[in-house]
Design an enzyme around this catalytic site. Structure first.
Site, short mmCIF file in Angstrom:
data_model
loop_
_atom_site.label_atom_id
_atom_site.label_comp_id
_atom_site.label_asym_id
_atom_site.label_seq_id
_atom_site.Cartn_x
_atom_site.Cartn_y
_atom_site.Cartn_z
N SER B 192 -39.88 5.55 -91.86
CA SER B 192 -40.07 6.94 -92.31
C SER B 192 -41.55 7.23 -92.52
O SER B 192 -42.35 7.02 -91.60
CB SER B 192 -39.20 7.15 -93.55
OG SER B 192 -39.49 8.35 -94.20
N ASP B 291 -30.87 10.78 -85.95
CA ASP B 291 -31.94 11.26 -86.83
C ASP B 291 -32.42 12.62 -86.29
O ASP B 291 -32.79 12.72 -85.12
CB ASP B 291 -33.09 10.24 -86.83
CG ASP B 291 -34.21 10.62 -87.80
OD1 ASP B 291 -34.22 11.75 -88.34
OD2 ASP B 291 -35.09 9.76 -88.02
#
Lengths: 546, 352
Positions: B192, B291
């Site tokens: 991330s 995602d």
């Protein structure tokens, strides 16, 4: 295990064998959450409900969940999610009263922060006082200092290498001592003393190594067999805890829990296992004074060593506290119980009244009862339990200095006190406070390293072990919540240094330095049901009417 | 919109194991509570809720850890080292010796995720992940506790990353290799926001001539002003919403900036080509197929390729964000193998 297990065929690498129903999910445990495998579906369902509820609630209700609701024991996902759900559904039924969290579920008693009257309580540098009053938000905190110039980095590297050699020597020496090879150990002490001259002894490893070398040398020589007199200890203790947040953290946290436990009671009684200068109690007295519906009658029983010179120190402290109580109109009664050792205290001396709400408060005391067999801790915990207290507040050093092996103990202590000294350095530059504080730590170090048997009283044990003992003695945890956590964090802001941190751990709070926990605060209540242990010897004393 | 929310919940539940779903949903809901609409963040409650673990010099399952704090900056790094069978309890003397005098031992500088705002080096999920990296890859891992937003915006996280990299490179006890060839074999890794930090630290390292052997970007956090197809298609479906992504960028980027800022969109209209930056390391970029940020991650991969840099894309079609937190799915094991091969180039790894 149900539909979800078949859904990830192709991604599945299920971990056989399936754990028994009461077992915790091992993977979630590794992430810090305690959820029984058999409860996974339940939690999932509750999470879904919570999400729906959050989506359909007005935004002020949701933000109240974050800002006003007190959270407890977030590792226990089932109860955490449930408490949020009940907050939301309660708010739904009373949409006009979003701040009605105080009357919600039974697991979350209302929060009432303690008054912070700094002038009465602590001596704090004036810029710290300003900081609290302006409630400076984190986003406005000054940026951290720029990185050090190149030369300083080089010096640090050098120090690191010599420091490492010194630590290596200390370990070797301790090992020799454990093996009984005192002659070689003594020679190593000389070498280490010489090594000390080539490193910085003002801070870091050099500082704490000096004390450990000294302690080792005393042990080898056989000196230091007489513990320091208790009153000297008291003075040094006072300075140590004045210069660091540890004691203040302990007091704040314990007082908050006691205040909540005393809700609704008109007669309350606090037993303090070590009164010292009574620093903990003005804040509680003031908080009780401000209680809606008025303050209760407060009795305080303070335990402490007998005064050597004919003075009655306990009584003097008690008088001071009575004056505080008088000034805020709290009915107050004090009683001093003089005892040189905690195990000499008998419950009948405390004159507990069955009609009052009782709080037992122990700050860094119970570990002294972990001495050699027969260790008094179980009988003491047993009579505490027999008094049926509403709450027992426990604060202890978060480290194991009670291991039987000398090398293990030594290693733990070296690591632990390095961290404590580091934190002191950052928090307090004021002399002579800092020097006196360090002398107190030196005494603790000496006790752990030099002494054995009954003389070794600094037998710190970590929270996990205290949990076991308290559970066995018929207590169950009283969880400290996010309000206590928040206050502890605010307290830390008074110490204008970054590095202190508070962590929540299964309903207990731990204060640490840079992620190393150093002290742990927990609260306990009597488990319902009959007393689990047989009464200790001398039970007749306990049952006699006073 | 209540109806479509229910559909969304059921969908995400179908593609991950139940305990993973519980873990990530818990984070999602907790994080919803912590982000305020005015851009501030409830840091106290965040720290209270975050599950943390202390370092432990006593080896657990072959891995020990300790924290190092830079006195001047307060920057904390948590170091993870592997221990070998029969080795006595780790003594401080080991800190003088290199990791190996015969072979290269990778040192992974790890930047935890949390969208620049959440988590710490001592968060339980990241402590566990770093320990797994040590075991799988035979690497040393240094997890950086970088300063977080909104209290510390760009470029603080990158500064701390750079400081940590320099610290790691200068530790004699992190070196490995034969005596003539002894150096710190550094790789950067992060998930991330941590992946985003890897990129920017690697650029700085390359420009400064500091050698980094490889970048591992796991589900890296990139973005831009444009709304991509994947963002529209997957919004709210698998734990993440475009709205929360926007919030984190507003919290990290300098006030008033938009998402085409080069920190967020390194190959976007305000970014620059890395062509010619020869010291920029090879990259492994891992993209979860579920995602919503994947179009930006894939654009990043394209940007690296166009600049002539070595990049391997690991696209995990059925993976959601956070698949790597629990070892209960195939994606996890595939990922670990890939990373192991990436940081141990001498291993005889099967080409996929």
């Amino acid at each position: 295990m149900g539909p979800s297990s078949t859904s990830h065929a192709g991604t599945g690498k299920l971990i056989p064998p399936f754990p028994p129903q009461t077992q915790l999910d091992g993977l979630l445990a590794g992430a810090g959450y305690k959820v029984r495998s058999s409860d996974l579906h339940l939690v999932a369902q509750r999470l879904e409900s919570l999400e729906s509820a959050m989506v359909s609630s007005p935004s002020h209700v949701v933000s109240h969940l974050a800002s006003d609701t007190v959270h407890y024991n977030p590792a226990d996902l089932v109860s955490w999610v449930d408490s949020l759900l009940s907050e939301l559904t309660h708010s739904h039924h009373h949409p006009s009263n979003p701040s009605s969290s105080s009357s919600s579920s039974s697991t979350s008693p209302p929060s009432r922060p303690l008054p912070v009257d700094l002038d009465d309580l602590f001596s704090v540098p004036s810029d710290a006082i300003n900081w609290v009053q302006s409630e400076m938000p984190l986003s406005q905190q000054p940026p951290p200092p720029p990185p050090p110039p190149q030369q300083l980095t080089v010096v640090t590297t050098m120090e690191e290498d010599s420091g490492i050699r010194l630590v290596h020597a200390l370990m070797t020496c301790a090992e020799l001592v454990q093996r009984g090879d005192l002659h070689l150990a003594g020679a190593l002490v000389d070498e280490m003393t010489a090594l000390l001259t080539s490193i910085n002894t003002e801070c870091g490893i050099g500082k704490v190594a000096g004390y450990f070398i000294d302690a080792l040398s005393r042990r080898i020589v056989g000196a230091g067999s007489v513990p320091a007199p208790p009153h000297e200890t008291e003075i040094l203790y006072h300075h140590f805890y004045e210069t660091s947040p540890y004691l203040k953290f302990a007091h704040f946290t314990a007082n908050q829990a006691i205040l909540e436990a005393f809700e609704g009671y008109d007669c309350v009684h606090v037993i303090d296992f070590s009164l010292m200068h009574g620093l903990q109690w003005p804040a509680l007295i003031q908080a009780l004074a401000l209680r809606p519906g008025g303050p209760p009658l407060l009795r305080l029983t303070g335990i402490g060593p007998p005064s050597p010179d004919g003075r009655d120190t306990l009584r003097e402290i008690g008088l001071g506290l009575a004056e505080v109580a008088r000034s805020v109109n709290v009915r107050f009664a004090f009683r001093g119980v003089a005892a040189s050792r905690l195990e000499d205290v008998k419950p009948w001396m405390l004159q507990v009244n069955p009609n009052e709400a009782l709080a037992v408060n122990s700050i860094m005391q119970l570990h002294k009862l972990l001495g050699p067999d027969p260790t008094p801790i179980e009988s003491v915990l047993s009579w505490i339990r027999g008094l049926n207290p509403k709450i027992v507040t426990l604060v202890e050093q978060e480290v194991n200095h009670n291991q039987t092996g000398f090398l293990d103990r030594f290693t733990e202590a070296l690591y632990y006190y390095s961290t404590v000294f580091d934190s002191l350095e950052a928090a307090c530059q004021i002399q002579p406070d800092k020097a006196l504080a360090e002398m107190y730590l030196q005494m603790e170090i000496c006790n752990i390293v030099c002494y054995e048997g009954a003389a070794r009283v600094e037998r710190h044990e970590p929270l996990a072990k205290w949990r076991d003992r308290f559970n066995r003695a018929g207590f169950r945890p009283l969880h400290l919540g996010s309000n206590a956590f928040k206050q502890a964090s605010m307290l830390l802001m008074l110490f204008s240094t970054e590095g202190y941190s508070v962590e929540e751990n299964e309903g207990c709070l731990r204060l640490g330095w840079h992620s190393r926990p150093l002290i742990a605060a927990s609260a306990w209540q009597a488990s319902p049901g009959p007393l689990p242990l047989p009464l200790p010897m001398g039970a007749d004393d306990y049952w006699n009417d006073d | 919109m209540a109806g479509s929310n229910e559909v969304n919940i059921n969908e995400s539940k179908r593609v991950v194991p139940l305990n993973t779903w519980v873990l990530i949903s818990n984070f999602k809901l907790a994080y919803n509570l912590l982000r305020r609409s005015d851009g501030t963040f409830n840091r106290d409650l965040a720290e209270y809720l975050d599950r943390k673990v202390p370092a432990n010099t006593i080896p657990a399952d072959g891995v020990l850890s300790f924290d190092h704090v830079d006195r001047a900056t307060g920057l904390l790094n948590r170091v993870y080292l592997r221990t070998t069978e029969g080795q006595p309890a780790w003594g401080f003397e080991e800190l003088e010796k290199p990791l190996s005098t015969t072979e290269a031992v990778p040192v992974i500088v790890f930047f935890h995720g949390g969208s620049f705002t959440h988590s710490s080096a001592n968060s339980a999920i990241y402590d566990t992940l770093c320990r797994r990296l040590v075991k799988t890859c035979g690497a040393a891992v240094v997890s950086v506790n970088y300063r977080r937003s909104p209290e510390h915006r760009y470029p603080c996280a990158y500064e701390d990353g750079w400081t940590a990299l320099k610290w790691v490179k200068s530790r004699t006890w992190l070196r490995s290799g034969t005596p003539n060839d002894s150096k710190v074999h550094v790789y950067l890794a992060g998930d991330s926001s941590g992946g985003n930090i890897c990129h920017h630290v690697a650029v700085r390292a390359a420009e400064a001539g500091v050698e980094v052997l490889g970048n591992i970007l796991l589900q890296p956090m990139f973005g831009g002003q444009e709304r991509t197809e994947s963002e529209k298609r997957l919004d709210g479906k698998y734990f993440v919403t475009v709205r929360d992504r926007d919030w984190y960028w507003r919290a990290y980027l300098p006030e008033g900036e938009d998402r085409d800022h080069p920190a967020c969109n390194p190959f976007g209209p305000r970014g620059c080509s890395l062509e010619g930056l020869i010291r920029f390391p090879k990259s492994l970029v891992v993209v979860p197929g579920l995602d919503l940020v994947q179009d930006w991650q894939l654009a990043y991969v394209e940007g690296l390729r166009k600049s002539g840099h070595d990049v391997k894309l690991l696209y995990l079609k059925e993976a959601t964000i956070g698949f790597y937190f629990l070892p209960n799915n195939d994606h996890f094991y595939i990922l670990m193998e890939e990373i192991k091969c990436f940081v141990n180039p001498n291993l005889n790894c099967q080409k996929r």
